[in-house]
Design an enzyme around this catalytic site. Sequence first.
Site: not given
Length: 487
Positions: A201, A404
Site C-alpha cells: 500500500h 483472497s
Amino acid sequence: MVGASAVIESVSSAVIGKEVAADSQFDLTAVAEPVPAVVKSEDVDGAVNDGEEQKREIVLGRNIHTTCLAVTEPDADDESTGDKEAYMASVLARYRKTLTDRTKYHLGYPYNLDFDYGALTQLQHFSINNLGDPFIESNYGVHSRQFEVGVLDWFARLWEIEKNEYWGYITNCGTEGNLHGILVGREVFPEGILYASKESHYSVFKAARMYRMECVKVDTLLTGEIDCADLKVKLLANKDKPAILNVNIGTTVKGAVDDLDLVIKTLEECGFSQDRFYIHCDGALFGLMMPFVKRAPQVTFKKPIGSVSVSGHKFVGCPMPCGVQLTRLEHINALSRNVEYLASRDATIMGSRNGHAPLFLWCTLNRKGYKGFQKEVQKCLRNAHYLKDRLIGAGISGMLNELSSTVVFERPKDEEFVRKWQLACERNMSHVVVMPSVTVEKLDDFLDELVKARSIWYKDENVNPPCLAADIGSRNCCCPQHRGCNS
C-alpha cells in the site's frame, strides 16, 4: 510611614484607573467585518480575476470544485423564516439519495456497507475523544477507553498475544496503523532499512518518506505476493544493517497474502537473528479474514513479528474510517512520553482520537463474534469464486488468489462504467473486492452489464480487450493473443 492598607488602596486605584481608561478607549462597535471579502486571485498571466471561474488541472479524476456545495451566509431574516434550515434539509435529503444510489453500485473498494448502528444514535451528541494512551485515563472524562481496550483485547486474543504483553490503540484509519507500526520499527532499529514489496500500500512508502528511512522495494510474483528470492538478494546486500519489513496480509490490487513463514525463513537464512529484524504486518483487509481460513499462513505474535494493523471500516464494517494497531509492549517505551497537559502518556500518532469508533467496533464484535466473522469470510470467498468463474465463462480475463476475495479482471474500456461501479483500476487491471455486503444478485447485475457493454466496446474486430498476461499470467488472460482462460 504610610500604612500597608493605604499603599494597597493606592495601587488598586491606579490599576482600576488604567482599566477604566483602557475600557473608555475600546469601541465595542469597532469589530472586524464578519464576512470576509472575496479573495481576488491571479490568472496564470498575472491578471486579476474577480471571482470568474478559473480552469484547474484535473489529475486522475474529476475536479470537485465543479460540484462542491458552497457555504453561504444566512440572510438577516433567516432566523425567523427558517429558509436556511429548509434549504439545508433539502440539500441533505438529496445527498442521502445520492449515498443510497452510490451504495448500490459499490464494488471496487474494500468496504463492508452492511451494518446498522441505530442503537448508537443516542451517543452522537457527545464529543468523545480518547486522548493519548488508551490504557491510562487522562483528565478529559468524555472518553470511551473502556470500550477501546475491550476491542483491543479481542484482537489480542485473535492474534495470540497475552493482555500483559501487548500495547495498541484504535487508529483513525488503516494508514495510521502502518505509520505507527513502521515508526515503532524505526525506533527499535534507528539505522534499519525498510523492505516492502512493490505492491505494498502507498502508505508504507509514505511512511518511509515521512521518517526519512532508507527504503528498498522488493519484486513480486505474478500473484502479487512478495518474491522472497529477490528479498534474499536485497537483504544480503545490506547485511550490516537491521531489517524492518512490511508484510502484506492482502495487497491493495490483487489481494495477495505474503507468506509470513517464508519471509521469516528468508531472514534467518540471510543471517538476521530475531534481535536484528522487525516485522510489521499490514492486514488492512485480510488481517481479520485470514484467521478464519484454514489453509492460510497464520498471523500470530507467537511468531517473531513486531506489530499488526487492520482497518475497522473494511471487513468489520464501520461508518467512519478507523483501524486497530497492536504491537509488543516491550517496544512501546521507545515511543511513549509523559504529557502533563493530559495527565497521561502518549505513544500514538495523532494524540486526539475518535472516541466514537471504539463504540462501533465494540458493538459489531459483540454482535458477530468469532463465529459470525467466520461465516462472513466463507460467504465472501464463495462469492468471489462465483464471480471469477462467471468472468472466465464469459471470456473475460480474470484472476483470484487462493486466499483472497479480490477478483482481478480486465479494465473496462469506458470510464463512465468504471465510475458507476466505483471500480479501482491500475494499468490494464481492475478489481472487485467481494465484501459481506456484496450479494450474488449484485454480482449478476454487474456481470450482465459488463458483458453487454463489452459487446459494444469490442464490436469492431480491430478493437480488442487489453492484454493482462504481464499482470496476471498468460493462462488467466483471455485477450486474442492468449485466450488462456478458454483453454
